[in-house]
Design a protein around this motif. Structure first.
Motif, mmCIF file in Angstrom:
data_model
loop_
_atom_site.group_PDB
_atom_site.id
_atom_site.type_symbol
_atom_site.label_atom_id
_atom_site.label_comp_id
_atom_site.label_asym_id
_atom_site.label_seq_id
_atom_site.Cartn_x
_atom_site.Cartn_y
_atom_site.Cartn_z
ATOM 1 N N MET A 1 -3.987 48.151 -7.594
ATOM 2 C CA MET A 1 -5.340 48.198 -8.142
ATOM 3 C C MET A 1 -6.296 48.683 -7.063
ATOM 4 O O MET A 1 -6.262 48.203 -5.930
ATOM 5 N N LEU A 2 -7.141 49.640 -7.399
ATOM 6 C CA LEU A 2 -8.104 50.192 -6.448
ATOM 7 C C LEU A 2 -9.311 49.269 -6.324
ATOM 8 O O LEU A 2 -9.849 48.799 -7.320
ATOM 9 N N ASP A 3 -9.730 49.022 -5.104
ATOM 10 C CA ASP A 3 -10.860 48.146 -4.826
ATOM 11 C C ASP A 3 -12.171 48.913 -5.022
ATOM 12 O O ASP A 3 -12.378 49.968 -4.424
ATOM 13 N N GLU A 43 -3.765 51.745 -0.993
ATOM 14 C CA GLU A 43 -3.797 51.421 -2.422
ATOM 15 C C GLU A 43 -3.494 52.650 -3.269
ATOM 16 O O GLU A 43 -2.801 52.565 -4.290
#
Length: 316
Positions: A1-3, A43
């Protein structure tokens, strides 16, 4: 999951060009920005940045992800606006960016109206040159801001922002009485080609407007003084220190000894905010208060809001 926070840093790097500039704008250290961007690369699973010595640029994948970041951040603004709309009443800080002439003419009246209608709202005003507004809005340091553009200095495209037109004001050539020699030929700005000039400081839109307008009139102004406050500019004009190009909001109550010639030039003021925030109740209330506070003698264009990122005009 990208922050999401890391996506914001990537978007800012794509706009500002250096890690140091991103760090300064968002109150990080450069090493912290680098660490977060490295984490985002992990990520993503592929390189997003190209490092050559001290320089950093985005790879094609990084550029594509930065474009997606704009869309993600806009949807988050929309979500925040919808949540705020479901709450009863408006409360909390509201950060408004403005420039001095607009502060006196419009923002003070708008603040009075906002506080009266929404006593739990806490408007906080910051005077800032329009060239710094885009970064401050994207960084979250401002929620709403007044910006302006001139005929010869159009506002640049700014991804992630939306602007709504507020008013238009004419420009004047301010000179000390009796003024330039009418028999010398020329008209408008050309009357000041052989006189010293008073301009704003370099790097401001006002400074760029004076230089470009004079160049369009066929000469380069001989600058003697550089001052950003229009009241001081007019005082210098009255003292015989030169001529100046001043918008209507800057020539309110000119001192004795100042003559004004209206020119076929204009300055346009807009209200800017982050894309996706158009339906936020505090943003909506602020824009309405600003519109109600516009002086009656200024033109009020009936135009829809526009994306500042070069896209089509949109109604939001």
């Amino acid at each position: 999951m990208l922050d999401v926070r890391r996506l914001r840093l990537l978007r800012e790097l794509s706009l500002r060009g250096t890690i140091a500039a991103v760090a300064e704008a968002l109150a990080f250290t450069p090493s912290a920005v680098s660490q977060q961007l490295s984490a985002l690369e992990r990520e993503a699973g592929l390189p997003l940045l190209e490092r050559t010595g001290r320089r950093v640029s985005l790879t094609p994948a990084g550029q594509n992800l930065a474009r997606h970041a704009d869309a993600v951040l806009e949807r988050l603004e929309q979500a925040a606006a919808e949540l705020a709309d479901t709450r009863q009443g408006m409360a909390g800080p509201l950060r408004i960016g403005t420039f001095p002439a607009a502060t006196r003419a419009m923002v003070l009246g708008a603040l009075t109206s906002l506080v009266h209608q929404h006593p739990d709202l806490e408007p906080m005003m910051l005077e800032i040159d329009p060239v710094g507004v885009a970064g401050a809005l994207r960084a979250g340091d401002l929620d709403v801001a007044l910006i302006h553009e001139y005929d010869f200095v159009p506002a640049p495209d700014e991804p992630g922002l939306v602007a709504e037109p507020l008013c238009t004001e004419p420009m004047y050539l301010a000179f000390g009485s009796p003024g330039p020699d009418e028999g010398a030929g020329g008209s408008g700005l050309a009357h000041g080609k052989d006189l010293p000039w008073i301009t704003a400081t370099p790097g401001t839109l006002c400074h760029a407007m004076t230089l470009r307008a004079c160049q369009a009139a066929g000469f380069t102004p001989r600058v003697r003084h550089q001052v950003d406050d229009f009241a001081t500019v007019l005082a210098l004009v009255a003292a015989g220190q030169g001529v100046a190009l001043v918008p209507q909001l800057g020539v309110v109550d000119p001192p004795p000894g100042v003559a004004l010639t209206r020119l076929p030039l204009h300055r346009r003021t807009e209200v800017a905010y982050r894309a996706g925030a158009a339906r936020h109740p505090a943003v909506t209330a602020t824009i309405a208060a600003l519109r109600a506070a516009v002086p009656e003698d200024l033109a009020r264009p009936d135009e829809p809001p526009r994306q500042r990122g070069g896209g089509p005009r949109v109604v939001v």
